[in-house]
Write a protein that holds these residues in place. Structure first.
Motif, short mmCIF file in Angstrom:
data_model
loop_
_atom_site.label_atom_id
_atom_site.label_comp_id
_atom_site.label_asym_id
_atom_site.label_seq_id
_atom_site.Cartn_x
_atom_site.Cartn_y
_atom_site.Cartn_z
N ALA A 30 -3.93 17.16 -9.37
CA ALA A 30 -4.67 17.73 -8.23
C ALA A 30 -5.27 19.07 -8.60
CB ALA A 30 -3.75 17.89 -7.03
N SER A 31 -6.55 19.27 -8.25
CA SER A 31 -7.21 20.56 -8.49
C SER A 31 -6.63 21.60 -7.55
CB SER A 31 -8.71 20.42 -8.27
OG SER A 31 -8.98 19.98 -6.95
N ASN A 32 -6.88 22.87 -7.86
CA ASN A 32 -6.27 23.96 -7.08
C ASN A 32 -6.96 24.23 -5.76
OD1 ASN A 32 -3.88 25.25 -8.26
ND2 ASN A 32 -5.17 25.42 -10.08
N ASP A 33 -8.04 23.47 -5.45
CA ASP A 33 -8.71 23.66 -4.16
C ASP A 33 -8.39 22.53 -3.18
OD1 ASP A 33 -10.06 21.75 -5.55
OD2 ASP A 33 -12.06 22.55 -5.18
N VAL A 34 -7.33 21.75 -3.47
CA VAL A 34 -6.90 20.72 -2.53
C VAL A 34 -5.41 20.88 -2.27
CG1 VAL A 34 -8.68 19.07 -3.19
CG2 VAL A 34 -6.47 19.01 -4.35
N HIS A 35 -5.01 20.53 -1.05
CA HIS A 35 -3.60 20.57 -0.65
C HIS A 35 -3.06 19.15 -0.60
CE1 HIS A 35 -0.29 20.51 2.34
NE2 HIS A 35 0.06 21.62 1.70
N ILE A 36 -1.87 18.94 -1.14
CA ILE A 36 -1.22 17.63 -1.14
C ILE A 36 -0.01 17.70 -0.22
CG2 ILE A 36 -0.22 15.79 -2.52
CD1 ILE A 36 -3.12 16.39 -3.20
N SER A 37 0.13 16.75 0.71
CA SER A 37 1.25 16.75 1.66
C SER A 37 2.55 16.45 0.93
CB SER A 37 1.02 15.70 2.75
OG SER A 37 0.94 14.40 2.19
N ASP A 38 3.68 16.78 1.59
CA ASP A 38 5.00 16.61 0.98
C ASP A 38 5.30 15.15 0.67
OD1 ASP A 38 5.39 19.32 1.14
OD2 ASP A 38 6.48 19.23 3.04
N ASP A 39 4.77 14.23 1.49
CA ASP A 39 5.04 12.80 1.23
C ASP A 39 4.07 12.21 0.21
OD1 ASP A 39 2.72 12.75 2.68
OD2 ASP A 39 3.43 11.38 4.23
N ALA A 88 0.82 -1.21 0.00
CA ALA A 88 0.00 0.00 0.00
C ALA A 88 0.85 1.26 0.00
CB ALA A 88 -0.94 0.00 1.21
N SER A 89 2.04 1.19 0.59
CA SER A 89 2.88 2.39 0.67
C SER A 89 3.38 2.81 -0.71
CB SER A 89 4.06 2.13 1.61
OG SER A 89 4.83 1.03 1.14
N GLY A 90 3.17 1.95 -1.72
CA GLY A 90 3.61 2.31 -3.06
C GLY A 90 2.68 3.28 -3.75
N ILE A 91 1.53 3.58 -3.16
CA ILE A 91 0.56 4.49 -3.79
C ILE A 91 0.88 5.93 -3.38
CG2 ILE A 91 -1.86 5.17 -3.86
CD1 ILE A 91 -2.60 2.27 -3.57
N LEU A 92 1.18 6.76 -4.39
CA LEU A 92 1.48 8.17 -4.16
C LEU A 92 0.53 9.02 -5.00
CD1 LEU A 92 5.39 8.02 -4.37
CD2 LEU A 92 3.99 8.02 -2.30
N LEU A 93 0.22 10.21 -4.51
CA LEU A 93 -0.71 11.11 -5.20
C LEU A 93 0.03 11.93 -6.25
CD1 LEU A 93 -2.74 12.32 -2.09
CD2 LEU A 93 -3.29 10.46 -3.66
N ASP A 94 -0.63 12.15 -7.37
CA ASP A 94 -0.04 12.88 -8.50
C ASP A 94 -0.46 14.34 -8.43
OD1 ASP A 94 0.96 13.77 -10.85
OD2 ASP A 94 -0.15 12.41 -12.15
N VAL A 95 0.47 15.21 -8.05
CA VAL A 95 0.18 16.64 -7.92
C VAL A 95 -0.24 17.25 -9.25
CG1 VAL A 95 1.13 18.88 -7.23
CG2 VAL A 95 1.79 16.82 -5.99
N ASN A 96 0.24 16.71 -10.35
CA ASN A 96 -0.11 17.25 -11.66
C ASN A 96 -1.59 17.08 -11.98
OD1 ASN A 96 2.45 18.17 -12.37
ND2 ASN A 96 3.08 16.15 -13.10
#
Length: 522
Positions: free
Chosen positions: A354-363, A344-352
């Motif tokens: 992400a809409s501009n009304d959500v914040h994505i953490s550094d990890d 499960a730790s292999g799943i990372l969020l794609d900032v590219n």
């Protein structure tokens, strides 16, 4: 036809017509609601209110209780009268069936008399009826021709000019009726569509219900075969280990037996030497002793000492355990190929994305609703509102991933093809054929796919959710994690593209992809 006595019992003593919306006073007498309210209005300011029939007095204006039973009976009698044949009022000698009724004249006319009837607008012609009371204003005794849209009342001309309805939107009865019918037909269309959708849903669920035994039988067959395979491999391993033990037992036994034989032979030789030395020591004549002593027996002291130091062979339990462990690990390795899931730790969020009304953490693990625009550059991959994809998609694999969700706000989580729209209604997770989602909104779970959403009966009781994917089997399941794993819903489909984890948050919600250090069997 209703009897005269029954009609008398159903007749209001004020208007002398069949009851319309009958109500009961405390004294037990019944009246039309409008009739008794008009009487009570005239008694305002007097010492007491009285019943028009028995003159019973009430210190305060009586509360009117609707008499549902009496209303139903009166309605039934009235409907029977409406079904009776109505004859022309003017055909005195020979009864002729009436074709119209004039509300102004309160007379029914046949086709012949209809031609000579007054064509004035005041003369309102309707299908034949015997009931005139509901067609005329109870106050002004004139025909009801208009409808007040604000008060939802049918009015006569005098009512329209009165203070109560002055300035209100008033329409002709036909116009008001047609508008309401048009609205009802629109509502009916929506209801019919909902009914059709409901029938399709029932049909799909029944098909699903019929498929469950077949699917369960298939799963049972596969699980049974897997356990049978495991048992065969374990039995083979057991036989192999037992043969290894027997082999070691035979080898060790032969080795120990050979050592015993050698030691027995040495023991025999030593006994003989001891006897010889004993005989020599018994000789009394020194000359004979010295002549007979040709050996010094030192070879006996120095020979075959290695037999004393030789250790007896023993069973190698470590080797047996290693053989058993190695065999079990080989069996488990075979199972892992079918049952181990993606880390499960292999799943990372794609900032590219992400809409501009959500914040994505550094990890790249946590997404949260943000009131501050993030200022990310526009690109074709970026969602318009509240959503983000994972960096990696999956196909030809079985995996699960867990998320922790906030106590507040609303969220959706699920899987989607990368080809999902990024703007507009079609970009909503589950609002198209390219995505499947679970939603929590106002503490209510629901699932959505292809624009169809269904509420689940399970109420949220935890803040952890598991998403399980079996790509080849076409299964996407959602579970709630608490003290136990609670199944929420399973989609059964056929995936045609790699699927990507997708998250949607709004109303101050956040969601975190949970980490696990190792692969997990589940």
């Amino acid at each position: 036809m209703a009897s005269a006595d029954l009609k008398d019992e159903l007749t209001c003593s004020i208007c002398l017509n069949l009851y319309t919306d009958p109500v009961t006073l405390h004294c037990g007498h019944n009246f039309c609601r409008e009739c008794i309210e008009n009487v009570l209005d005239t008694q305002n300011g007097s010492a007491a209110y009285t019943c028009p029939q028995c003159r019973a007095e009430f210190p305060e204006r009586p509360v009117l209780q609707r008499n549902t039973t009496l209303r139903n009976i009166a309605g039934h009698v009235l409907s029977q009268e409406e079904q009776e044949e109505i004859f022309c009022t003017y055909c005195v000698h020979t009864p002729v069936v009436a074709s119209k009724t004039c509300l102004w004249c309160e007379a029914s006319v046949c086709d012949l008399h209809l031609m000579a009837h007054n064509k004035s607008l005041q003369h309102v012609l309707i299908p034949p009826t015997k009931s005139f009371r509901n067609r005329k204003c109870s106050r002004h005794k004139t025909v009801l021709m208009y409808y007040c849209t604000e008060d939802a009342e049918c009015l006569c001309v005098s009512c329209c000019l009165g203070d109560k309805h002055r300035g209100h939107q008033v329409e002709l009865l036909n116009e008001a009726s047609n508008q309401k019918k048009t609205k009802l037909r629109t509502i009916q269309g929506h209801i019919i569509k909902e009914k059709d959708d409901n029938e399709k849903r029932i049909h799909d669920l029944r098909d699903h219900l019929r498929q469950i035994p077949e699917k369960a039988a298939g799963i049972v067959e596969r699980v049974t075969a897997k356990f049978r395979e495991i048992r065969m491999k374990v039995d083979d391993l057991e036989n192999h280990v037992l043969k290894e033990i027997s082999k070691q037992q035979e080898q060790v036994s032969l080795s120990v037996s050979d050592l015993i034989q050698q030691l027995e032979s040495k023991k025999h030789n030593l006994s003989r030497e001891i006897s010889t030395i004993e005989d020599l020591c018994q000789m009394m004549d020194p000359l004979l002793y010295l002549q007979a002593d040709r050996r010094d027996f030192t070879d006996v002291m120095d020979g075959d000492n290695y037999l004393k130091e030789t250790e007896a062979a023993d069973l190698s339990e470590d080797l047996i355990i290693n053989t058993q462990t190695s065999g079990l690990m080989n069996i488990m390795s075979g199972l892992q190929k079918g049952y181990y899931v993606q880390e499960a730790s292999g799943i990372l969020l794609d900032v590219n994305t992400a809409s501009n009304d959500v914040h994505i953490s550094d990890d790249l693990k946590t997404v949260s609703c943000s009131k501050t625009k993030q200022g990310r550059l526009e690109n074709p991959e970026r969602f318009e509102y509240g959503r983000v994809l994972s960096l990696k998609g999956f196909s030809d694999i079985r995996l699960y991933w867990d998320v922790e969700v906030s106590k507040e706000g609303a969220w959706r989580v699920g899987m989607t093809y990368q080809s999902i729209e990024r703007k507009g209604e079609c970009s909503l997770i589950g609002n198209n054929k390219n995505s499947w989602s679970l939603r929590n909104f106002q503490n209510q779970y629901s699932i959505r796919h292809d624009g169809k959403e269904f509420k689940l009966s399970v109420q949220p009781s935890s803040h952890k959710v598991r998403i399980y994917l079996d790509y080849m089997a076409g299964l996407l399941s959602f579970y709630e994690l608490s003290n136990s794993v609670k199944h929420l819903y399973t989609y059964n489909t056929r995936f045609t593209e790699p699927v990507y984890p997708v998250i949607h948050v709004w109303d101050n919600a956040w969601m975190r992809v949970l980490n696990y250090d190792n692969l997990n069997i589940w």
